[in-house]
Design a protein around this motif. Sequence first.
Motif, PDB file in Angstrom:
ATOM      1  N   GLN A  31       0.985  -1.159  -0.045  1.00  0.00           N
ATOM      2  CA  GLN A  31      -0.019  -0.021   0.003  1.00  0.00           C
ATOM      3  C   GLN A  31       0.719   1.275   0.037  1.00  0.00           C
ATOM      4  N   LYS A  32       1.849   1.139   0.666  1.00  0.00           N
ATOM      5  CA  LYS A  32       3.085   2.288   0.857  1.00  0.00           C
ATOM      6  C   LYS A  32       3.929   2.435  -0.432  1.00  0.00           C
ATOM      7  N   LYS A  33       3.869   1.569  -1.564  1.00  0.00           N
ATOM      8  CA  LYS A  33       4.741   1.239  -2.641  1.00  0.00           C
ATOM      9  C   LYS A  33       6.160   0.743  -2.228  1.00  0.00           C
ATOM     10  N   TYR A  34       6.249   0.406  -1.236  1.00  0.00           N
ATOM     11  CA  TYR A  34       7.592  -0.252  -0.688  1.00  0.00           C
ATOM     12  C   TYR A  34       7.729  -1.551  -1.051  1.00  0.00           C
ATOM     13  N   THR A  35       8.031  -1.735  -2.349  1.00  0.00           N
ATOM     14  CA  THR A  35       7.787  -2.979  -3.156  1.00  0.00           C
ATOM     15  C   THR A  35       9.310  -3.955  -3.301  1.00  0.00           C
ATOM     16  N   TRP A  36      10.251  -3.255  -2.731  1.00  0.00           N
ATOM     17  CA  TRP A  36      11.577  -3.935  -2.633  1.00  0.00           C
ATOM     18  C   TRP A  36      11.957  -4.495  -1.467  1.00  0.00           C
ATOM     19  N   PHE A  37      12.355  -5.815  -1.278  1.00  0.00           N
ATOM     20  CA  PHE A  37      12.606  -6.268  -0.041  1.00  0.00           C
ATOM     21  C   PHE A  37      13.960  -6.878   0.250  1.00  0.00           C
TER      22      PHE A  37
END
Length: 313
Positions: A31-37
């Motif tokens: 939801q926050k667009k933090y899509t790299w882990f």
Amino acid sequence: MKNKALEQIGENRYIINSLKGFIEFISVMSQKKYTWFRGQTDKEWDLEPGLSRIKRRPVRKKDSNLIHYIRYQTTDFNSAIEEAMDKVNNDPHYLEIKHLNLNKLQFLLLAQHYGMRTPVLDWTTNPDIALFFALDFKQIEGSSPIIYATNPKLTNWNSPVTIGGKFQYEIFKADNEGISNYVDKELKDIEGKENKVNSFVFPIALESTLDFSHRITFQSGKFTINGPKKPLEHVMFKDLTITPYKSEETEYYSISAEINSNDKELVLQLKSYLEDFGYTKENVYRLGDKKSRLLDELFREIQNKHNNYPEER
């Protein structure tokens, strides 16, 4: 009182208390667009690449929280990359890799994935891969595995790197020869020098759209080039606030979720979950793949030859 599946303990910090909490963390990050882990075995480790962990003490400008200069002495990793490329182009054992016609930046990403110490940090768009690496090694007593999430577009927007005089809001493409040449020049400029302005005080995020490594592809590999730097004390990247593009809110370079390692049953449950979906060492590292084995051997040989890192002072 039973812990929540996912506890928020700070603006950019969480604790995962169950498998449901892990899934909830991924949903919140999406939801926050933090899509790299990225998964790390110990929450106390800084978010920095292997090459940067072996260095002299950093230098900081007076009255500034950012490190603008570095006092750094490093291995000749640029020469190591060039030697690896030369061997691939001239040794018939590596013909399958030679036919890929990789540029130097793509080769740098290969080197990172196959064991060399580089200024590159691995990320993934697959949160299960991040969880695998957080739990991959035997846990040190008292340590807690941790998963980081980042927004690569915000990373590039806040980087000093520009294209055509404009700040970049998209992810850099490692396949682009211009980007490869730029990164190559910058990394050569800072290698082995003291008090040199660091072009990667803020990292840059990049990816490749080419399937040139089964290991990188299986791991949904993405990358940041972090440059030779180290935040002072515990001012880690995950605690470093940045102002996002087209937003009045303050965001973080990364958001972290610590896995509750005191709950041994949880760790076993998460490992079982990974195995059920095929995330084993053999699959993740592509150990049955001939090309992966060749690359492992190549970069191990090159790494050992150029292993001339200075001692910490």
